[in-house]
Design an enzyme around this catalytic site. Structure first.
Site, PDB file in Angstrom:
ATOM      1  N   ASN A 213       0.841  -1.204   0.000  1.00 21.63           N
ATOM      2  CA  ASN A 213       0.000   0.000   0.000  1.00 21.63           C
ATOM      3  C   ASN A 213       0.873   1.249   0.000  1.00 21.63           C
ATOM      4  O   ASN A 213       2.103   1.158  -0.040  1.00 21.63           O
ATOM      5  CB  ASN A 213      -0.967  -0.027   1.195  1.00 21.63           C
ATOM      6  CG  ASN A 213      -0.220  -0.069   2.508  1.00 21.63           C
ATOM      7  OD1 ASN A 213       0.529   0.840   2.843  1.00 21.63           O
ATOM      8  ND2 ASN A 213      -0.408  -1.146   3.262  1.00 21.63           N
ATOM      9  N   ASP A 282      -4.486  -5.904   5.381  1.00 23.55           N
ATOM     10  CA  ASP A 282      -5.548  -6.636   6.082  1.00 23.55           C
ATOM     11  C   ASP A 282      -5.631  -8.089   5.617  1.00 23.55           C
ATOM     12  O   ASP A 282      -6.005  -8.964   6.379  1.00 23.55           O
ATOM     13  CB  ASP A 282      -6.894  -5.945   5.839  1.00 23.55           C
ATOM     14  CG  ASP A 282      -6.963  -4.612   6.577  1.00 23.55           C
ATOM     15  OD1 ASP A 282      -6.548  -4.580   7.752  1.00 23.55           O
ATOM     16  OD2 ASP A 282      -7.394  -3.602   5.979  1.00 23.55           O
ATOM     17  N   PRO A 310      -3.361 -11.507  10.762  1.00 21.89           N
ATOM     18  CA  PRO A 310      -3.610 -11.251  12.185  1.00 21.89           C
ATOM     19  C   PRO A 310      -3.502  -9.751  12.471  1.00 21.89           C
ATOM     20  O   PRO A 310      -2.779  -9.030  11.785  1.00 21.89           O
ATOM     21  CB  PRO A 310      -2.479 -12.015  12.889  1.00 21.89           C
ATOM     22  CG  PRO A 310      -1.436 -12.225  11.846  1.00 21.89           C
ATOM     23  CD  PRO A 310      -2.125 -12.245  10.523  1.00 21.89           C
TER      24      PRO A 310
HETATM   25  N1  CTP Z   1      -3.059  -2.863  12.665  1.00 22.04           N
HETATM   26  C1  CTP Z   1      -2.281  -3.925  13.038  1.00 22.04           C
HETATM   27  N2  CTP Z   1      -2.405  -5.119  12.383  1.00 22.04           N
HETATM   28  C2  CTP Z   1      -3.289  -5.283  11.391  1.00 22.04           C
HETATM   29  C3  CTP Z   1      -4.106  -4.185  10.993  1.00 22.04           C
HETATM   30  C4  CTP Z   1      -3.954  -2.982  11.653  1.00 22.04           C
HETATM   31  O1  CTP Z   1      -1.454  -3.798  13.961  1.00 22.04           O
HETATM   32  N3  CTP Z   1      -3.389  -6.444  10.782  1.00 22.04           N
HETATM   33  C5  CTP Z   1      -2.945  -1.598  13.404  1.00 22.04           C
HETATM   34  C6  CTP Z   1      -2.381  -0.458  12.607  1.00 22.04           C
HETATM   35  O2  CTP Z   1      -0.967  -0.391  12.760  1.00 22.04           O
HETATM   36  C7  CTP Z   1      -3.049   0.736  13.262  1.00 22.04           C
HETATM   37  C8  CTP Z   1      -4.398   0.193  13.667  1.00 22.04           C
HETATM   38  O3  CTP Z   1      -4.240  -1.216  13.758  1.00 22.04           O
HETATM   39  O4  CTP Z   1      -2.415   1.132  14.435  1.00 22.04           O
HETATM   40  C9  CTP Z   1      -5.528   0.486  12.732  1.00 22.04           C
HETATM   41  O5  CTP Z   1      -5.185   0.202  11.407  1.00 22.04           O
HETATM   42  P1  CTP Z   1      -6.189   0.518  10.214  1.00 22.04           P
HETATM   43  O6  CTP Z   1      -5.607  -0.024   8.952  1.00 22.04           O
HETATM   44  O7  CTP Z   1      -6.599   1.943  10.253  1.00 22.04           O
HETATM   45  O8  CTP Z   1      -7.446  -0.302  10.666  1.00 22.04           O
HETATM   46  P2  CTP Z   1      -7.956  -1.734  10.390  1.00 22.04           P
HETATM   47  O9  CTP Z   1      -7.927  -2.495  11.670  1.00 22.04           O
HETATM   48  O10 CTP Z   1      -7.211  -2.339   9.256  1.00 22.04           O
HETATM   49  O11 CTP Z   1      -9.472  -1.464  10.024  1.00 22.04           O
HETATM   50  P3  CTP Z   1     -10.122  -0.910   8.618  1.00 22.04           P
HETATM   51  O12 CTP Z   1      -9.133  -1.239   7.533  1.00 22.04           O
HETATM   52  O13 CTP Z   1     -11.376  -1.658   8.537  1.00 22.04           O
HETATM   53  O14 CTP Z   1     -10.325   0.557   8.816  1.00 22.04           O
END
Ligand code: CTP
Length: 408
Positions: A213, A282, A310
């Site tokens: 990304n 994700d 995870p």
């Molecule tokens: N994060 C993480 N591990 C993942 C996904 C996210 O540690 N697999 C952490 C990111 O580093 C950040 C927070 O979770 O501190 C939120 O990440 P974000 O990408 O904004 O959220 P998501 O949990 O992926 O939710 P969404 O994509 O649905 O907004």
């Protein structure tokens, strides 16, 4: 940036070939907003002329304790009283020995001895041949100098002017500049161990292709730097990015979310604060191919299926140390819309005490950002600023919150 605005630095030069780097250092200090008063020993003037240093610093250079320019004839008192710090770069082995013995028969050593120690810190950037640096006499002197309250900025490693290779070179001007800037930052996280994840992850489809990304890692690297400046021991777990490691930060490079999880879980065992700035993918391809996927001429396109990665932040926040508060977890939320509502929901979903929201598309790859801090007490805006300035403010906010929780 103007990280040294309002600071007056006395830059002391002693005899060594690294004097040529002091010219660059002088410029770098000025560019950050400092004023610089150069003081040179006689030996330093063998390596670089006072004229060069005067032209760069835009101030007359001092070299002798008998200099009659000061009306009271006490240059050593006047120069040291107005300084916010004395930085000796390069500092020769001989000059370190002189400092240790409290010698005062040239202006620079006289000035160091005469400085009010509680108000004017002494920063030392040693520069010498590797054998001189390794010599027990020098090492003994360095230890004594630290005991006497000086800050040793360390030495570099590599090729030396004498043709030998090893420890003892003066640090590069940019490294010294970063150290001086860090020195003046408040030590709000002294004694803390901070773990930061940063950058994107890369999820392989096959050996030559993958999914990643637009995260540049800049915010996470700035957070790691700010935490280090605040006195913490910092480990930075970085996805694939092209950024220089901040000074004094331990960096571990990883690729995929699974790599990042494994390294983070390991490092979190000894950490007291975890700041998750990484844009972790994700999902990852369910079956990453061992060999490059080839076109077979049929026109059929490969179909990718995914499995969820995870959640590193949630894993650590829900671990026993995370739950007990021994590990204070801070999440970031990269959103494209509805920042406040999404950040509040995400904080609860991840089970973290503090969540920092930002608009992803507006900040990815940029040098500035704006942050929204959400915790159990409410919401706080950190207005648009450089990522480093914001990172310092965020670290101050985290320090206040961890102190309030009784973490020392
Ligand atoms: N994060 C993480 N591990 C993942 C996904 C996210 O540690 N697999 C952490 C990111 O580093 C950040 C927070 O979770 O501190 C939120 O990440 P974000 O990408 O904004 O959220 P998501 O949990 O992926 O939710 P969404 O994509 O649905 O907004």
């Amino acid at each position: 940036m103007n990280d040294l605005a309002g600071k007056h630095i006395v830059l002391g030069l002693t005899g060594g070939i690294a004097c040529y780097k002091a010219a660059e250092l002088c410029r770098a200090l000025l560019k950050e907003g400092a004023t610089v008063q150069v003081v040179m020993t006689e030996a330093a003037a063998q390596f670089i002329t006072p004229v060069t240093m005067q032209a760069l610093s835009n101030r007359a250079v001092y070299g002798s304790q008998w200099d009659a320019r000061a009306p009271n004839n006490m240059a050593h008192i006047n120069l040291s009283r107005e300084a916010d710090a004395i930085l000796i770069a390069p500092c020769s082995a001989d000059f370190i020995a002189r400092l240790v013995h409290g010698r005062a028969d040239d202006l620079l050593s006289l000035m160091c001895l005469a400085r009010p120690r509680d108000q004017v810190p002494l920063l030392v950037a040693p520069a010498m041949n590797r054998e001189m640096w390794a010599h027990p006499a020098t090492q003994r002197n360095v230890t004594q100098l630290i005991t006497d309250g000086a800050t040793i900025l360390g030495v570099g490693r590599g090729d030396q002017a004498c043709g030998e290779t090893g420890d003892g070179r003066m640090l590069e001007p940019q490294e010294l500049l970063d150290d001086v800037i860090a020195f003046f930052q408040p030590k709000t996280l002294a004694g803390q161990q901070v773990l930061v994840t940063a950058g994107p992850t890369y999820e392989a489809i096959d050996p030559v292709r993958g999914i990643t990304n637009l995260s540049s890692g800049k915010m996470g690297f700035a957070v790691a730097r700010a935490a280090r400046e605040a006195g913490a021991e910092v480990t930075l777990v970085a996805g694939p990015v092209h950024l220089a490691t901040p000074r004094g930060v331990r960096r571990i490079d990883v690729k995929s979310a699974l790599n990042m999880l494994e390294v983070s879980v390991e490092c979190a065992q000894s950490a007291s604060i975890f700041i998750a700035t990484a844009a972790v993918a994700d999902w990852r391809p369910a079956n990453s191919a061992e060999q490059k996927i080839k076109k077979d001429g049929s026109g059929e396109v490969p179909r990718l299926t995914f499995v969820e990665n995870p959640d590193i932040l949630a894993t650590l926040a829900q671990s026993p140390r995370g739950r007990s508060g021994e590990l204070y977890c801070v999440g970031f939320a990269a959103e494209s819309h509805d920042l406040l509502a999404n950040a509040q929901a995400k904080r609860l979903r991840k089970g973290v005490p503090l969540l920092v929201g930002n608009i992803g598309p507006a900040t990815f790859g940029q040098d500035d950002n704006a942050l929204l801090l959400v915790d159990e007490f409410g919401v706080k805006d950190l207005a648009r600023d450089s990522k480093l300035a914001l990172a310092r403010k965020l670290i101050a906010e985290i320090a206040t919150r961890t102190r309030a929780r009784g973490q020392k």
